[in-house]
Design an enzyme around this catalytic site. Structure first.
Site, PDB file in Angstrom:
ATOM      1  N   GLY A  11       0.854  -1.222   0.037  1.00  0.00           N
ATOM      2  CA  GLY A  11      -0.024  -0.048  -0.014  1.00  0.00           C
ATOM      3  C   GLY A  11       0.879   1.191  -0.016  1.00  0.00           C
ATOM      4  O   GLY A  11       1.845   1.402   0.734  1.00  0.00           O
ATOM      5  N   GLY A  12       0.572   1.974  -0.785  1.00  0.00           N
ATOM      6  CA  GLY A  12       1.215   3.289  -1.208  1.00  0.00           C
ATOM      7  C   GLY A  12       0.728   4.689  -0.404  1.00  0.00           C
ATOM      8  O   GLY A  12       1.223   5.725  -0.744  1.00  0.00           O
ATOM      9  N   SER A  14      -1.062   6.794   3.194  1.00  0.00           N
ATOM     10  CA  SER A  14      -0.521   7.615   4.395  1.00  0.00           C
ATOM     11  C   SER A  14       0.075   6.382   5.269  1.00  0.00           C
ATOM     12  O   SER A  14       1.016   6.475   5.881  1.00  0.00           O
ATOM     13  CB  SER A  14      -1.198   8.463   4.847  1.00  0.00           C
ATOM     14  OG  SER A  14      -2.489   8.189   5.127  1.00  0.00           O
ATOM     15  N   PHE A  15      -0.777   5.417   5.546  1.00  0.00           N
ATOM     16  CA  PHE A  15      -0.487   4.708   6.717  1.00  0.00           C
ATOM     17  C   PHE A  15       0.717   3.659   6.312  1.00  0.00           C
ATOM     18  O   PHE A  15       1.585   3.348   7.148  1.00  0.00           O
ATOM     19  CB  PHE A  15      -1.654   3.866   7.272  1.00  0.00           C
ATOM     20  CG  PHE A  15      -1.539   3.433   8.884  1.00  0.00           C
ATOM     21  CD1 PHE A  15      -1.056   4.224   9.622  1.00  0.00           C
ATOM     22  CD2 PHE A  15      -1.656   2.068   9.067  1.00  0.00           C
ATOM     23  CE1 PHE A  15      -0.625   3.816  11.037  1.00  0.00           C
ATOM     24  CE2 PHE A  15      -1.517   1.578  10.466  1.00  0.00           C
ATOM     25  CZ  PHE A  15      -0.941   2.328  11.323  1.00  0.00           C
ATOM     26  N   TYR A  52       0.287  11.741  -0.281  1.00  0.00           N
ATOM     27  CA  TYR A  52      -0.254  11.056   1.056  1.00  0.00           C
ATOM     28  C   TYR A  52       0.223  11.681   2.332  1.00  0.00           C
ATOM     29  O   TYR A  52      -0.398  11.876   3.222  1.00  0.00           O
ATOM     30  CB  TYR A  52      -0.330   9.657   0.948  1.00  0.00           C
ATOM     31  CG  TYR A  52      -1.368   9.168   0.148  1.00  0.00           C
ATOM     32  CD1 TYR A  52      -2.758   9.134   0.147  1.00  0.00           C
ATOM     33  CD2 TYR A  52      -0.774   8.651  -1.262  1.00  0.00           C
ATOM     34  CE1 TYR A  52      -3.438   8.691  -1.012  1.00  0.00           C
ATOM     35  CE2 TYR A  52      -1.521   8.165  -2.317  1.00  0.00           C
ATOM     36  CZ  TYR A  52      -3.039   8.432  -1.989  1.00  0.00           C
ATOM     37  OH  TYR A  52      -4.051   7.824  -2.861  1.00  0.00           O
ATOM     38  N   LYS A 191     -15.103   2.216  14.817  1.00  0.00           N
ATOM     39  CA  LYS A 191     -15.055   3.545  15.412  1.00  0.00           C
ATOM     40  C   LYS A 191     -15.052   4.678  14.283  1.00  0.00           C
ATOM     41  O   LYS A 191     -15.603   5.589  14.228  1.00  0.00           O
ATOM     42  CB  LYS A 191     -13.600   3.882  16.381  1.00  0.00           C
ATOM     43  CG  LYS A 191     -12.568   3.386  15.431  1.00  0.00           C
ATOM     44  CD  LYS A 191     -11.831   4.367  14.678  1.00  0.00           C
ATOM     45  CE  LYS A 191     -10.801   4.066  13.637  1.00  0.00           C
ATOM     46  NZ  LYS A 191     -10.221   5.113  12.596  1.00  0.00           N
ATOM     47  N   THR A 248     -10.169   9.305  16.852  1.00  0.00           N
ATOM     48  CA  THR A 248     -10.785   9.526  15.501  1.00  0.00           C
ATOM     49  C   THR A 248     -11.805  10.487  15.651  1.00  0.00           C
ATOM     50  O   THR A 248     -12.228  11.192  14.832  1.00  0.00           O
ATOM     51  CB  THR A 248     -11.178   8.240  14.939  1.00  0.00           C
ATOM     52  OG1 THR A 248     -10.180   7.056  15.211  1.00  0.00           O
ATOM     53  CG2 THR A 248     -11.140   8.325  13.483  1.00  0.00           C
ATOM     54  N   ARG A 255      -9.545  11.403   8.630  1.00  0.00           N
ATOM     55  CA  ARG A 255     -10.235  11.521   7.348  1.00  0.00           C
ATOM     56  C   ARG A 255     -11.890  11.249   7.535  1.00  0.00           C
ATOM     57  O   ARG A 255     -12.545  11.820   6.957  1.00  0.00           O
ATOM     58  CB  ARG A 255      -9.803  10.405   6.175  1.00  0.00           C
ATOM     59  CG  ARG A 255      -8.388  11.087   5.751  1.00  0.00           C
ATOM     60  CD  ARG A 255      -7.041  10.279   6.545  1.00  0.00           C
ATOM     61  NE  ARG A 255      -7.331   9.088   6.810  1.00  0.00           N
ATOM     62  CZ  ARG A 255      -7.012   7.820   6.063  1.00  0.00           C
ATOM     63  NH1 ARG A 255      -6.366   8.372   4.969  1.00  0.00           N
ATOM     64  NH2 ARG A 255      -7.028   6.966   6.346  1.00  0.00           N
ATOM     65  N   VAL A 279      -8.891   7.638   1.520  1.00  0.00           N
ATOM     66  CA  VAL A 279      -9.936   6.611   2.101  1.00  0.00           C
ATOM     67  C   VAL A 279     -10.346   7.108   3.426  1.00  0.00           C
ATOM     68  O   VAL A 279      -9.870   7.259   4.314  1.00  0.00           O
ATOM     69  CB  VAL A 279      -9.219   5.385   2.460  1.00  0.00           C
ATOM     70  CG1 VAL A 279     -10.177   4.357   3.171  1.00  0.00           C
ATOM     71  CG2 VAL A 279      -8.444   4.878   1.064  1.00  0.00           C
ATOM     72  N   GLU A 281     -12.944   4.888   5.345  1.00  0.00           N
ATOM     73  CA  GLU A 281     -13.615   3.455   5.782  1.00  0.00           C
ATOM     74  C   GLU A 281     -14.909   3.672   6.300  1.00  0.00           C
ATOM     75  O   GLU A 281     -16.002   2.912   5.879  1.00  0.00           O
ATOM     76  CB  GLU A 281     -12.619   2.632   6.237  1.00  0.00           C
ATOM     77  CG  GLU A 281     -11.391   2.466   5.677  1.00  0.00           C
ATOM     78  CD  GLU A 281     -11.284   1.205   4.532  1.00  0.00           C
ATOM     79  OE1 GLU A 281     -12.388   0.714   4.306  1.00  0.00           O
ATOM     80  OE2 GLU A 281     -10.295   0.756   4.264  1.00  0.00           O
TER      81      GLU A 281
END
Ligand SMILES: NC(=O)c1ccc[n+]([C@@H]2O[C@H](COP(=O)([O-])OP(=O)(O)OC[C@H]3O[C@@H](n4cnc5c(N)ncnc54)[C@H](O)[C@@H]3O)[C@@H](O)[C@H]2O)c1
Ligand SMILES: O=P(O)(O)OC[C@H](O)CO
Length: 341
Positions: A11-12, A14-15, A52, A191, A248, A255, A279, A281
């Site tokens: 995965g490229g 932020s996390f 990101y 959450k 969060t 986000r 993203v 979620e």
């Protein structure tokens, strides 16, 4: 001790980038797989992931790569930081490479069609793999900026937890272990929905009492649902439950909170998601969670209320009226009320 083989981060975003940096700072060689060759080239040249995590230097030991097959072949430990909508389609074609490997999901979402959590999908794709999850109050930018942070690695496989602790634990990142994979993972996914509500409440200028009520009743709802699904409610008192819920629901860096804030400012859901460009979620989780709660008969008024506003044409005022005038309930579900007459 430094690992002999490189560690993969898939995965490229932020996390993935934040975790790849942590691993590299701990002395490991890291292959960060991303689908976009231009992004990989930009990181290789500029040592930054500008879309990101703008402004964060990427450690020299992080190698951006686009060959997934080679990455999975070369690494026996992979951290998966893909959006929940992409995890299955990215990994399923390579299932034969995953037997015996350690796969740790960082993804906080639920699959739309199946209601499966990401580690359940990994298990289905690769029954011979060793599987864990990492979840907690971990805003990517703060992790990347070395804010003191804690997280939870969860798996029935104790050796996997110890290995993840060994490679990730560091001066600014503390990794706790848990054997409740389901509870830890469910906390991280649920959450996000409440963060949307919290962002909305702030944009609408609601007070501190309101925010506190929201977070606390969110925890009650999440835990009620989790217990119905067979999770241990005590896990929700930890970092991956109340910890992640607090960060969060309180941070404009989230986000999901940002989507809620935009909704509170009057944007449509579509515009709020487009403006974010990353993203969130919680939007998908809200849809599947509302349906699941209804199916299993769990009372989740905040989930139902947000769903009614976003997808059923109810106004915010109608929903607030319904929530506040609902039949009075007891405070904490799991305390016996037999002392009441
Ligand atoms: N950002 C955070 O603070 C944070 C913290 C903890 C957990 N997470 C979780 O990590 C997961 C990933 O989030 P993120 O913040 O890194 O996302 P992001 O929006 O920053 O980036 C998503 C990345 O996934 C890539 N992607 C999208 N579809 C893809 C596909 N089909 N194939 C391959 N790559 C694809 C994008 O190109 C992008 O690089 C989410 O489930 C999120 O909940 C995020
Ligand atoms: O930015 P969000 O809303 O996806 O939240 C990020 C992390 O999950 C916080 O722990």
């Amino acid at each position: 001790m430094t690992e002999q083989r490189p560690i993969a981060v898939l995965g490229g975003g932020s996390f993935g980038t934040a975790v790849a940096n942590l691993l590299a700072e701990n002395g490991h060689s890291v292959r960060q797989w991303m689908r976009d060759p231009e992004q990989a080239e930009a990181i290789r040249v500029h040592r930054e992931n500008p879309r990101y995590l703008k402004g964060i230097k990427i450690h020299p030991a992080v190698e951006p790569v686009t060959d997934l097959l080679a990455t999975l072949n070369d690494c026996d430990l992979s951290f998966v930081a893909l959006p929940s909508s992409a995890l299955r389609s990215v990994l399923a074609p390579h299932a034969d490479l995953l037997a015996g490997k350690l796969l740790v999901s960082l993804t906080k979402g639920i699959e739309a069609q199946t209601f499966k959590l990401m580690s359940e999908i990994l298990e289905e794709i690769a029954p011979q793999a060793r599987i864990g999850v990492l979840s907690g109050p971990n805003l990517a930018r703060e992790v990347a900026e070395h804010a003191l942070t804690a997280t939870v690695v969860a798996s029935e496989d104790e050796a996997l937890c110890e290995r993840v602790q060994a490679v990730l634990h560091g001066r600014t990142f503390r990794v706790y272990a848990s054997n409740d994979r389901f509870g830890v993972e469910l906390g991280g996914a649920l959450k996000n929905v409440y963060a949307i509500i919290a962002g909305m409440a702030v944009a609408l200028g609601m007070g501190e009492n309101t925010k506190s009520m929201l977070i606390t009743r969110a925890l009650a709802e999440m835990t009620r649902f989790a217990v119905n699904q067979g999770a241990n409610p005590m896990t929700f008192l930890g970092l991956a439950g109340v910890g992640d819920l607090i960060v969060t629901c309180s941070s404009p860096k989230s986000r999901n909170y940002q989507v809620g804030f935009a909704l509170g400012q009057g944007l449509s859901l579509e515009d709020a998601v487009t403006r974010l460009g990353e993203v969130a979620e919680g939007v998908n989780t809200l849809k599947v969670l509302k349906a699941k709660a209804q199916e299993v008969g769990v009372y989740m008024p905040l989930v139902a209320g947000l769903h009614a506003i976003l997808f059923e044409g109810r106004t915010l005022n109608q929903v607030i009226e319904l929530l506040m005038r609902a039949e009075p309930k007891t405070d904490v579900d799991f305390i016996s009320t037999s002392g009441f007459n």
